[in-house]
Write a protein that holds these residues in place. Sequence first.
Motif, PDB file in Angstrom:
ATOM      1  N   TRP A  70       0.840  -1.194   0.000  1.00  0.00           N
ATOM      2  CA  TRP A  70       0.000   0.000   0.000  1.00  0.00           C
ATOM      3  C   TRP A  70       0.877   1.247   0.000  1.00  0.00           C
ATOM      4  CZ3 TRP A  70      -5.531   0.168   1.375  1.00  0.00           C
ATOM      5  CH2 TRP A  70      -6.121  -1.103   1.384  1.00  0.00           C
ATOM      6  N   LEU A  71       0.417   2.278  -0.687  1.00  0.00           N
ATOM      7  CA  LEU A  71       1.126   3.554  -0.659  1.00  0.00           C
ATOM      8  C   LEU A  71       1.128   4.131   0.752  1.00  0.00           C
ATOM      9  CD1 LEU A  71      -0.396   5.132  -3.908  1.00  0.00           C
ATOM     10  CD2 LEU A  71       1.926   4.238  -3.629  1.00  0.00           C
ATOM     11  N   ALA A 328       8.225  -4.568   2.016  1.00  0.00           N
ATOM     12  CA  ALA A 328       7.067  -4.106   2.796  1.00  0.00           C
ATOM     13  C   ALA A 328       6.969  -4.779   4.162  1.00  0.00           C
ATOM     14  CB  ALA A 328       5.776  -4.329   2.013  1.00  0.00           C
ATOM     15  N   GLY A 329       7.236  -6.071   4.220  1.00  0.00           N
ATOM     16  CA  GLY A 329       7.108  -6.800   5.483  1.00  0.00           C
ATOM     17  C   GLY A 329       8.345  -6.777   6.341  1.00  0.00           C
ATOM     18  N   ASN A 330       9.380  -6.112   5.888  1.00  0.00           N
ATOM     19  CA  ASN A 330      10.635  -6.008   6.645  1.00  0.00           C
ATOM     20  C   ASN A 330      10.478  -4.883   7.663  1.00  0.00           C
ATOM     21  OD1 ASN A 330      13.276  -6.082   7.532  1.00  0.00           O
ATOM     22  ND2 ASN A 330      14.113  -5.096   5.708  1.00  0.00           N
ATOM     23  N   LYS A 331      10.274  -5.236   8.918  1.00  0.00           N
ATOM     24  CA  LYS A 331       9.900  -4.236   9.913  1.00  0.00           C
ATOM     25  C   LYS A 331      11.045  -3.827  10.833  1.00  0.00           C
ATOM     26  CE  LYS A 331       4.941  -4.939  10.215  1.00  0.00           C
ATOM     27  NZ  LYS A 331       3.789  -4.998  11.140  1.00  0.00           N
ATOM     28  N   SER A 332      11.002  -2.559  11.185  1.00  0.00           N
ATOM     29  CA  SER A 332      11.868  -2.005  12.216  1.00  0.00           C
ATOM     30  C   SER A 332      10.919  -1.426  13.265  1.00  0.00           C
ATOM     31  CB  SER A 332      12.776  -0.907  11.639  1.00  0.00           C
ATOM     32  OG  SER A 332      13.524  -0.295  12.662  1.00  0.00           O
ATOM     33  N   GLY A 333      10.794  -2.112  14.387  1.00  0.00           N
ATOM     34  CA  GLY A 333       9.784  -1.724  15.359  1.00  0.00           C
ATOM     35  C   GLY A 333       8.418  -2.087  14.811  1.00  0.00           C
ATOM     36  N   THR A 334       7.547  -1.101  14.695  1.00  0.00           N
ATOM     37  CA  THR A 334       6.201  -1.353  14.184  1.00  0.00           C
ATOM     38  C   THR A 334       6.045  -0.950  12.724  1.00  0.00           C
ATOM     39  OG1 THR A 334       5.497   0.841  14.948  1.00  0.00           O
ATOM     40  CG2 THR A 334       5.185  -1.026  16.459  1.00  0.00           C
ATOM     41  N   GLU A 335       7.085  -0.405  12.107  1.00  0.00           N
ATOM     42  CA  GLU A 335       6.995   0.103  10.745  1.00  0.00           C
ATOM     43  C   GLU A 335       7.651  -0.845   9.749  1.00  0.00           C
ATOM     44  OE1 GLU A 335       6.855   4.875  11.049  1.00  0.00           O
ATOM     45  OE2 GLU A 335       8.825   4.008  11.437  1.00  0.00           O
ATOM     46  N   GLY A 336       7.012  -1.006   8.578  1.00  0.00           N
ATOM     47  CA  GLY A 336       7.545  -1.823   7.509  1.00  0.00           C
ATOM     48  C   GLY A 336       8.524  -1.041   6.649  1.00  0.00           C
TER      49      GLY A 336
END
Length: 351
Positions: A70-71, A328-336
């Motif tokens: 998603w944008l 997109a699914g590579n997260k740092s904390g809660t952000e992708g």
Amino acid sequence: MNKNRYFIALLLPLLALGSCADWTTQEPIPVEAPVLRPADKVVREYKADIFSRPIVIGMMHDWCKQPLHWLSETPDSLDVVILKGVTEEPTSTQSYDLASAQSTKHTRVLLGMDLSQYDVSGSKELDRQLTKERMSLNAKWAAAETEPTPEEREKELSAMTERVTKELHDKWLRSAQQEIVRGLGLLSKTPFDGYSIKLPVDFALFDKAEITDILADLHKRASSQRADFLIAVESPYAEAASFVEKATWVLYSCTAVDPTLAHFTEQASLWSGSRFIPTIDLSDKKNAIGYPDSPIFSADRISRDRELIHWTSANKAGVAFDHIEMDAGNKSGTEGFALLRDLINANSLTK
């Protein structure tokens, strides 16, 4: 006896309180830290002028067709997104996502069109069809009562090759023209900020003059819709200079078997009057091996995505990353988009 009862009555509430304290200590209620977005004014001012600093362009495939693609999930600091493979009018979900990214993140979103896919697919079909037709001719000659002469074979083979080549060339050229018609239709109905056009690299089936004519028609018709469209050109070639030089950005992705930074330097010099953007595919596992002509001294190889951030040329205007949805699914904390965020931060430190 009364004293003992009085003592027990006092002791029971204290034991109950102690028991509750132990229970709350051992099983605390988890609290999720809120994600704080940067103030709208900060984002708006940062993206107000994308020509005064090195920008980052991301290319997204399968828009809204997979989780997190998603944008609205992309980093606020991503300047431009090119949407690839959009052939139909956006759904209500996609329209909402587009409007959200443009209004909240102030991200420019371009519609991606691809002419190279038709040249590649058409040339592959041509190879298959020519092989099939040659086999058919050989079978026919073998079954003939009178064996054809070498001259007769050559003449028939030449005529077949010319016929099949023309048929498939015309078929795939129509498909390329329909790609432009679809794109113009989407640009007229959807509030994209512009478009990106990927040109053929090998020209295995098409002629450069044909594609150049298509580009001239595209520019004329798109400009009549909106004069301030942002335009990105991928894989430019000299014969299309009249169109390429009108583009906002020139994007180049090295397709050589053994790519080097020198390839980017050469292309940048060919388009010295344009804003040049080196491009790397994040889905390519070979990125980890870096470039052999890296000027950066390191005990380990510098990955290609980071190398291009530090590569310089007089007309370099930023860097582009293809297949950002892979991150997109590579997260740092809660952000992708953890890798993309890191690359954007690294790019922001360059001049």
